[in-house]
Design a protein around this motif. Structure first.
Motif, short mmCIF file in Angstrom:
data_model
loop_
_atom_site.label_atom_id
_atom_site.label_comp_id
_atom_site.label_asym_id
_atom_site.label_seq_id
_atom_site.Cartn_x
_atom_site.Cartn_y
_atom_site.Cartn_z
N SER A 47 0.40 -1.18 0.49
CA SER A 47 -0.58 0.07 -0.09
C SER A 47 0.46 1.05 0.09
O SER A 47 1.75 1.24 0.23
N LEU A 48 0.41 2.87 -0.14
CA LEU A 48 0.97 2.90 -0.75
C LEU A 48 0.36 4.79 0.26
O LEU A 48 -0.56 5.28 0.17
N LEU A 49 1.46 5.48 1.24
CA LEU A 49 1.42 6.12 2.31
C LEU A 49 1.76 7.65 1.67
O LEU A 49 2.12 7.68 0.61
N VAL A 50 0.85 8.66 1.90
CA VAL A 50 0.82 10.02 1.31
C VAL A 50 0.80 10.42 2.39
O VAL A 50 -0.72 11.37 3.32
N SER A 51 1.43 12.17 2.46
CA SER A 51 1.88 12.65 2.91
C SER A 51 0.57 14.22 3.55
O SER A 51 0.87 14.28 1.98
N ASP A 52 0.53 14.88 3.96
CA ASP A 52 0.09 15.99 3.24
C ASP A 52 -0.10 17.32 4.02
O ASP A 52 -0.36 17.32 5.83
N ASP A 53 1.11 18.14 4.20
CA ASP A 53 1.16 19.02 5.24
C ASP A 53 0.45 20.00 5.13
O ASP A 53 0.77 20.70 6.66
N GLN A 54 -0.52 20.10 4.52
CA GLN A 54 -1.71 21.46 4.71
C GLN A 54 -2.77 20.56 5.90
O GLN A 54 -3.11 21.75 6.82
N SER A 55 -3.05 19.30 6.08
CA SER A 55 -4.18 19.23 7.10
C SER A 55 -3.71 17.95 8.28
O SER A 55 -3.83 18.03 9.37
N GLY A 56 -1.91 18.24 8.31
CA GLY A 56 -1.38 17.13 8.85
C GLY A 56 -2.10 15.66 8.98
O GLY A 56 -2.05 15.07 9.73
N VAL A 57 -2.15 15.46 7.86
CA VAL A 57 -2.34 14.02 7.69
C VAL A 57 -1.77 12.93 7.08
O VAL A 57 -0.87 13.52 5.87
N ILE A 58 -1.62 12.13 7.45
CA ILE A 58 -1.20 10.43 6.13
C ILE A 58 -2.35 9.90 5.61
O ILE A 58 -2.70 9.26 6.64
N TYR A 59 -2.27 9.56 4.84
CA TYR A 59 -3.57 8.56 4.40
C TYR A 59 -2.58 7.91 3.32
O TYR A 59 -1.79 7.64 3.28
N ARG A 60 -3.50 6.36 3.41
CA ARG A 60 -3.02 5.35 3.25
C ARG A 60 -3.85 5.26 1.96
O ARG A 60 -5.53 5.12 2.03
N ILE A 61 -3.67 4.74 0.40
CA ILE A 61 -3.87 3.96 -0.99
C ILE A 61 -4.16 3.02 -0.97
O ILE A 61 -2.47 1.93 -1.04
N ALA A 62 -4.69 2.18 -1.16
CA ALA A 62 -4.58 0.35 -1.47
C ALA A 62 -5.70 -0.30 -2.55
O ALA A 62 -6.72 0.94 -3.22
N TYR A 63 -4.88 -1.20 -3.02
CA TYR A 63 -6.51 -1.96 -3.59
C TYR A 63 -6.38 -3.21 -3.31
O TYR A 63 -5.94 -3.75 -2.85
N VAL A 64 -7.95 -3.09 -3.63
CA VAL A 64 -8.70 -4.01 -3.21
C VAL A 64 -9.20 -5.10 -4.14
O VAL A 64 -9.79 -4.68 -5.56
N ARG A 65 -8.79 -6.26 -4.59
CA ARG A 65 -9.49 -6.74 -6.08
C ARG A 65 -11.10 -7.07 -5.80
O ARG A 65 -11.66 -7.23 -5.16
#
Length: 377
Positions: A351-369
């Motif tokens: 899976s892929l983490l994406v940091s966001d400095d405006q919101s103070g958030v780290i997202y996780r992007i995943a693929y679900v078959r």
């Protein structure tokens, strides 16, 4: 089976799925992810919302995610504790600690003016050791003074040294340099690089690829952002004389021709502010994403209509960039911005983490078959 046929089969299998994939979770106070669009079969969630000004990311041997900041002067550690994320402030009162890298159990942190190292860090969270100074001779100027660092396949520590200006001639900046892990034998690897805040090495060739932010104040549509390829040391990528491979600088363009320099491997959107990038090498995403480039686009600030605020995909074939498209979009809606992607990190599960400095958030992007592949999303 070729990558093209795999991609075609994949699109046919999941063509019935909607383009907009809702968030599977959203922490209280985090941005609403309902507007985020992803390719079919992908999902996005808030991984943690306890990292103010989250910028560069690095992964430790034991799965700890280290998160640098820029404005806040802090570095965080995010640990998985029984499925829950535990966030610890490792270091405070640093000077623009944007860059982080991990090697041999040690965390390297790039401040504006120096690089420091914390040995055996994952066993010392909550009881951090005193830092070891790796190098303390970096330019102290703050303009483009947020450093990005990472270790290359040659074992060297690479650092981007942005030009301390919009456009100027500087022999001591506007480059990507490298050094031994102890700070010795520093040398310039690539010249004419205005402000790179992300680089990675091709998983098959070992070549360096990097993003670069073009100069400002040439209008809405010039110059393009850049994804560059540096297979050898000593190449010059044009700054400040030429931008985007074919745009002479109005002040310095008469001094040297664009044909003297390396052009971008892929032109990106104008002023999208391309920052962190990775080559995706995991097994979670469909096969067509393997060894492809993903880029965090922080978003424009000096354009009459905003652009960027997304994660883009550069298609690669035989070691060459062949296309540029949007992968994750939606942090920009009707000129309103809800988040600004900064860096990308692939987790061990793919899976892929994406940091966001405006919101103070780290997202996780995943693929679900998809269901058609035999597994219920």
């Amino acid at each position: 089976m070729t990558m093209t046929s795999i991609a075609t089969r994949f699109r046919l299998i999941i063509s019935c799925l909607p383009i907009l994939v809702p968030s599977v979770s959203a922490a209280q106070g985090a941005p609403d992810l309902a507007d985020i669009s992803l390719p079919p079969g992908f999902i996005i969630e808030v991984w943690t919302d306890e990292v103010p000004n989250a910028r560069s990311l690095a992964l430790g041997d034991n799965g700890t995610v280290f998160v640098a900041t820029r404005r806040d002067g802090r570095v965080y550690a995010v640990e998985n504790d029984g499925g829950e994320r535990r966030v610890t402030t490792l270091i405070e009162r640093l000077k623009m600690p944007n860059g982080v890298a991990f090697r041999d159990g040690a965390l390297y942190v790039a401040e504006n003016h120096r690089i420091i190292r914390f040995d055996d860090i994952e066993s010392r969270i909550g009881d951090e050791p005193e830092p070891v100074v790796v190098i303390d001779t970096l330019l102290p100027e703050r303009h483009h003074g947020w450093r990005y660092i990472d270790f290359g396949p040659d074992g060297k520590l690479y650092i981007a040294l942005g030009a301390p200006c919009n456009v100027c001639v500087r022999d001591d900046a506007a480059n990507i340099s490298r050094m031994n892990p102890d700070g010795s034998d520093e040398e310039v690897f690539a010249e004419g690089v205005r402000n790179s805040v992300g680089f990675a090495w091709h998983p098959e060739t070992g070549d360096l690829w990097f993003t670069d932010n073009g100069r400002d104040m040439l209008g809405d549509d010039l110059p393009p952002g850049e994804l560059n390829h540096a297979p050898i040391a000593g190449l010059h990528f044009g700054f400040p004389y030429c931008h985007g491979g074919d745009v002479p600088d109005p002040e310095y363009g008469d001094e040297r021709a664009c044909t003297e320099f390396e052009g971008p491997a892929q032109k990106l959107g104008p002023h999208v502010a391309p920052l962190g990038m990775i080559f995706y090498t995991g097994d979670m995403f469909p096969a067509e994403y393997r060894n492809q480039v993903l880029i965090a686009e922080h978003g424009s600030w000096n354009r009459s209509r905003k652009i960027g605020y997304r994660v883009s995909l550069v298609r690669m074939e035989d070691g060459n960039a062949t296309g540029y498209e949007v992968f994750a979009d939606g942090w920009l809606q009707n000129e309103e911005v809800s988040g600004r992607p900064v860096d990308l990190l692939q987790l061990p599960d793919g899976s892929l983490l994406v940091s966001d400095d405006q919101s103070g958030v780290i997202y996780r992007i995943a693929y679900v078959r998809p269901i058609d592949e035999g597994v219920t999303p």
